[in-house]
Design a protein around this motif. Structure first.
Motif, short mmCIF file in Angstrom:
data_model
loop_
_atom_site.label_atom_id
_atom_site.label_comp_id
_atom_site.label_asym_id
_atom_site.label_seq_id
_atom_site.Cartn_x
_atom_site.Cartn_y
_atom_site.Cartn_z
N SER A 180 0.83 -1.21 0.00
CA SER A 180 0.00 0.00 0.00
C SER A 180 0.87 1.26 0.00
O SER A 180 0.35 2.36 0.18
CB SER A 180 -0.97 0.00 1.20
OG SER A 180 -0.26 -0.18 2.40
N LEU A 186 4.33 3.61 -4.32
CA LEU A 186 3.67 2.50 -5.00
C LEU A 186 4.16 2.36 -6.44
O LEU A 186 4.15 1.26 -7.01
CB LEU A 186 2.15 2.76 -4.96
CG LEU A 186 1.24 1.56 -5.07
CD1 LEU A 186 1.54 0.51 -4.01
CD2 LEU A 186 -0.22 1.99 -4.93
N GLN A 194 0.39 -2.74 -7.97
CA GLN A 194 -0.21 -1.41 -7.74
C GLN A 194 -1.74 -1.51 -7.70
O GLN A 194 -2.39 -0.85 -6.89
CB GLN A 194 0.21 -0.46 -8.84
CG GLN A 194 1.68 -0.09 -8.79
CD GLN A 194 2.05 0.96 -9.83
OE1 GLN A 194 1.27 1.85 -10.13
NE2 GLN A 194 3.24 0.82 -10.40
N VAL A 195 -2.27 -2.36 -8.60
CA VAL A 195 -3.74 -2.51 -8.65
C VAL A 195 -4.26 -3.05 -7.31
O VAL A 195 -5.22 -2.53 -6.74
CB VAL A 195 -4.14 -3.46 -9.81
CG1 VAL A 195 -5.64 -3.80 -9.74
CG2 VAL A 195 -3.80 -2.80 -11.15
N GLY A 197 -2.61 -2.98 -4.43
CA GLY A 197 -2.25 -2.02 -3.39
C GLY A 197 -3.29 -0.92 -3.24
O GLY A 197 -3.61 -0.49 -2.13
N LYS A 198 -3.83 -0.48 -4.40
CA LYS A 198 -4.76 0.66 -4.33
C LYS A 198 -6.12 0.30 -3.74
O LYS A 198 -6.92 1.19 -3.44
CB LYS A 198 -4.94 1.25 -5.75
CG LYS A 198 -3.72 2.06 -6.18
CD LYS A 198 -3.87 2.62 -7.56
CE LYS A 198 -2.60 3.41 -7.93
NZ LYS A 198 -2.60 3.85 -9.32
N THR A 200 -6.33 -1.61 -0.98
CA THR A 200 -6.18 -1.88 0.46
C THR A 200 -6.65 -0.70 1.32
O THR A 200 -6.56 0.46 0.89
CB THR A 200 -4.70 -2.16 0.81
OG1 THR A 200 -3.94 -1.01 0.42
CG2 THR A 200 -4.17 -3.39 0.11
N TYR A 203 -3.88 1.90 1.98
CA TYR A 203 -3.64 2.84 0.87
C TYR A 203 -4.69 3.94 0.92
O TYR A 203 -4.38 5.13 0.78
CB TYR A 203 -3.69 2.10 -0.47
CG TYR A 203 -3.55 3.02 -1.66
CD1 TYR A 203 -2.29 3.43 -2.11
CD2 TYR A 203 -4.69 3.50 -2.33
CE1 TYR A 203 -2.18 4.30 -3.19
CE2 TYR A 203 -4.58 4.36 -3.40
CZ TYR A 203 -3.33 4.76 -3.83
OH TYR A 203 -3.21 5.62 -4.90
N GLN A 204 -5.96 3.52 1.10
CA GLN A 204 -7.06 4.49 1.12
C GLN A 204 -6.85 5.51 2.25
O GLN A 204 -7.04 6.71 2.06
CB GLN A 204 -8.41 3.77 1.33
CG GLN A 204 -8.75 2.75 0.26
CD GLN A 204 -9.06 3.38 -1.09
OE1 GLN A 204 -9.30 4.58 -1.17
NE2 GLN A 204 -9.03 2.59 -2.15
N GLN A 207 -4.06 7.87 1.39
CA GLN A 207 -4.50 8.87 0.42
C GLN A 207 -5.33 9.96 1.10
O GLN A 207 -5.18 11.13 0.81
CB GLN A 207 -5.37 8.20 -0.67
CG GLN A 207 -4.59 7.28 -1.60
CD GLN A 207 -3.52 8.03 -2.38
OE1 GLN A 207 -2.32 7.90 -2.09
NE2 GLN A 207 -3.92 8.86 -3.32
N SER A 222 -11.46 8.05 -1.20
CA SER A 222 -10.74 7.28 -0.18
C SER A 222 -11.61 7.07 1.05
O SER A 222 -11.63 5.98 1.65
CB SER A 222 -9.46 8.00 0.24
OG SER A 222 -8.57 8.06 -0.83
#
Lengths: 254, 295
Positions: A180, A186, A194-195, A197-198, A200, A203-204, A207, A222
């Motif tokens: 993440s 990333l 990356q797909v 990770g985004k 998780t 990550y949210q 962000q 997010s």
């Protein structure tokens, strides 16, 4: 209310004041990482460094929350069950409710302490400037973002063996932190990582905090992602809890 | 006398395994009940039902006329179960103060600690205590709410002799205060000394309930020990004799008819010395019962 206050005092003492692993791993380790990556292992212009110091503060707040939830809360709930505290409180006239409310509130308090210490270090050492609004947003965002992570911690605590829980927590925390983007950007990972990770929650949350600190804006997508994670995990936790309750078994061991 | 616990035809199963069968009992205020039985006989399951942790599948169970586990009942109960609280970062004083908060008529913690000779441990962490010390703290936790009914499950395991004496002195004091106590223990000598009535559970059923004297009368085993030079075979066919052991001149006779055996021994008295006759202890009777059941 007096019982909840007594339980809060009890839990704050054992989980914050007398808990070396919280002080070391949830607070000092992210601080150490923050200083390492923002003061030692850093290159670039002064402007880039200053921006990184702000952005990386969010990363370490998320990392600290992840450690607090998956190592701290999950282990705590398991230990309290294993070591007789839950059983004991279940047999009191007022039952176990105040225990769970207190553990939830103290866990949030622990997260708040970590946010304040990390932010304090960022301001004092890296001269990061946060407005009052940004500070409040950062704290609020971190606490809201803690919800899915705490739900994940509760889910892990359903594992009945401490060894299995510890192994699984390690298997989740470090890969989750990496994919993440909490340790490295990333962008350095392959596309498929990356797909994943985004999606998780970490990550949210990162962000959400990044948008608040760097741009002073609320990242609604997010926030929505975090709410969906929270909702989904709460449904799973509630279903599992009901199943365990239905399966029964005595509190008193034979 | 006031009946505080009433159980009628209780059945309880874990899945297909029936643990308690058709159990009926009554306990009066102020009684000390010794609950005994082999491992797996259903003692802990019965305690679980009384504490409201599990519900019976059939039958009626009430404490002071209420369902088990409801707050009005729990405020009057103190329990000392197997397994002690050993969470990190908590002192003896902390956990006692928290527990006391849950009960309306709780004892002051320092007073209770002094009464139980635990004052020195008040500021010690639970994780720093020995097994026996933890057991004593668990006893204090059971008492701090000033309960009228105490459940004590293997209370003296791990306690040293001094701690055991303090414990039994406290039990005696509680009895004079009219407290009701239900106790399980594998130390049957203790149960024999303290219990007003004994409940013997076997395979989930109440095989006996009554005083120890009534149990002795029901299982009229007598043991006779003497020094002799006579052969063991001399005693094999005496009335009531169930076992003969003669080792290094010491004779052990077990009899289920004490009077008959003693009368039959009269002719041999000149050859018997240092005669000791004793009735069976609770532990002896328990062993006979268990052997009888498994034979």
């Amino acid at each position: 209310m007096k019982i909840l206050i007594a339980q809060l005092q009890f839990d704050f003492r054992r989980l914050v004041l007398r808990n070396t692993s919280f002080q070391l791993f949830t607070v000092l380790m992210p601080v150490g990482f923050y200083l390492l990556f923002t003061k030692v292992l850093i290159t670039g212009t002064l402007g880039e460094k200053a921006q990184f110091a702000v952005g990386y503060l969010g990363n370490m707040i998320v990392y600290s929350g992840l450690l607090n939830a998956l190592f701290g809360l999950a282990t705590l709930l398991l230990h309290d069950r294993e070591r007789g505290l839950v059983r004991w409180l279940q047999l009191t006239p007022n039952g176990i409710c105040s225990y769970y409310v207190s553990v939830g509130l103290v866990t949030f308090a622990m997260n708040l302490i970590a946010v304040l210490v990390l932010s304090g270090v960022a301001v004092a050492v890296n001269h990061v400037q946060l407005t009052l609004g940004q500070g409040l947003g950062l704290t609020g965002g971190a606490l809201i973002g803690q919800l899915p992570l705490l739900s994940l911690g509760v889910l892990l605590s359903f594992i009945d063996r401490a060894e299995t829980l510890s192994a699984l927590a390690n298997l989740i925390v470090f890969p989750l932190a990496i994919i993440s983007g909490l340790w490295w950007p990333l962008g350095v990972f392959p596309q498929w990582v990356q797909v994943i990770g985004k999606v998780t929650p970490t990550y949210q949350l990162n962000q959400l905090l990044g948008a608040l600190m760097l741009h002073g804006k609320l990242n609604l997508s997010s926030l929505t992602g975090l709410m969906l994670w929270t909702l989904g995990l709460i449904i799973v936790v509630a279903s599992l809890a009901r199943y365990r309750l239905k399966r029964g078994g005595g509190v008193v061991q034979s | 006398m006031t009946t505080i616990i009433q159980a009628q035809q209780l059945d309880f199963s874990y899945g297909s395994h029936q643990v308690l069968k058709n159990l009926t009992l009554m306990i009066q205020a102020g009684e000390i009940i010794g609950l005994i039985g082999e491992n797996g006989a259903g003692k802990t399951t019965l305690l679980n039902l009384l504490l409201g942790v599990n519900q019976p599948q059939h039958g009626q169970l009430t404490l002071w006329g209420h369902q088990p586990g409801v707050p009005v009942v729990q405020t009057q109960i103190g329990s000392m179960l197997q397994g002690d609280i050993a969470v990190q970062g908590i002192t003896v004083g902390d956990v006692l103060k928290l527990t006391a908060r849950h009960y309306p008529a709780a004892f002051a913690v320092p007073t209770l600690l002094a009464q139980l000779q635990l004052t020195d441990l008040a500021n010690k962490r639970l994780t720093a205590l020995s097994g026996g010390q933890l057991r004593r703290v668990t006893f204090a936790l059971a008492l701090v709410g000033n309960p009228n009914l105490l459940f004590l499950d293997e209370p003296t395991v791990g306690m040293d002799v001094t701690a055991q004496r303090t414990f039994w002195a406290r039990i005696a004091a509680l009895k004079t205060q009219g407290k009701t106590i239900i106790m399980t223990s594998h130390y049957l000598d203790d149960i024999q000394q303290v219990a007003d009535r004994i409940f013997l559970l076997r395979h989930g059923q109440l095989a006996f309930q009554g005083t120890f004297r009534q149990l002795q009368d029901q299982y009229r085993q007598v043991e006779i020990v003497a020094q002799t030079t006579l052969a063991a075979s001399t005693f094999n066919n005496l009335p009531g004799v169930t076992a003969v052991d003669l080792t290094a001149g010491t004779l052990h006779l077990s009899s289920e008819d004490g009077d008959g055996t003693l009368q039959a021994l009269v002719p041999y008295l000149p050859e018997l010395h240092q005669i000791v006759i004793r009735r069976e202890s609770l532990a002896d009777i328990f062993v006979h019962l268990v052997r009888g059941a498994s034979a």
